[in-house]
Motif scaffolding. Structure first.
Motif, short mmCIF file in Angstrom:
data_model
loop_
_atom_site.label_atom_id
_atom_site.label_comp_id
_atom_site.label_asym_id
_atom_site.label_seq_id
_atom_site.Cartn_x
_atom_site.Cartn_y
_atom_site.Cartn_z
N ARG A 137 0.81 -1.22 0.00
CA ARG A 137 0.00 0.00 0.00
C ARG A 137 0.85 1.28 0.00
N ALA A 156 0.13 3.82 -2.99
CA ALA A 156 -1.23 4.34 -2.90
C ALA A 156 -1.38 5.26 -1.69
N GLU A 207 0.18 8.72 -2.29
CA GLU A 207 -0.70 9.58 -3.08
C GLU A 207 -1.89 10.07 -2.27
N ALA A 208 -2.50 9.18 -1.47
CA ALA A 208 -3.67 9.56 -0.66
C ALA A 208 -3.29 10.58 0.41
#
Length: 92
Positions: free
Chosen positions: A14, A17, A20-21
C-alpha cells in the motif's frame, strides 16, 4: 503556524497508494518515500495542535494500510540556503 513531520509505517503493498492519498490531505504540504524503519514521511503545515490531531488521527491513521505513525514537531527552521544545501545531490 505549526510544522510537523509524520513518519509513517505502511503495509508494503500500500506504500505508493498511501503516498498519493496522504499527499491529497489538505494539511499535507509534501510526502516522501524514504528508507529506514518508516516508509513515508509527510510534512504538515497547520494552524494549531487540534488541526494536527485531526490530520493524524482522522486523516493519516484512518487510511487503509497505515500500520504506525510517529509525529515530530519542528521548533525552528533554518535559512533556506542551508536547507537547499542539505538536500542537494552531488553538492556544489
Amino acid at each position: 503556524m505549526i510544522t510537523a513531520f509524520v513518519l509513517i509505517r505502511a503495509r508494503g503493498d500500500r506504500i505508493a497508494a498511501l503516498g498519493e492519498a496522504i499527499a491529497e490531505l489538505p494539511q499535507v504540504a509534501e510526502v516522501y518515500s524514504v528508507t529506514g524503519p518508516f516508509d513515508l514521511v509527510a510534512l504538515l503545515r497547520l494552524q494549531d495542535l487540534e488541526e494536527l490531531d485531526d490530520a493524524v488521527t482522522q486523516g493519516i491513521l484512518a487510511l487503509e494500510g497505515v500500520e504506525r505513525t510517529e509525529t515530530l514537531l519542528a521548533f525552528r527552521a533554518y535559512p533556506k540556503k542551508l536547507l537547499d544545501q542539505g538536500f542537494a545531490l552531488g553538492g556544489e
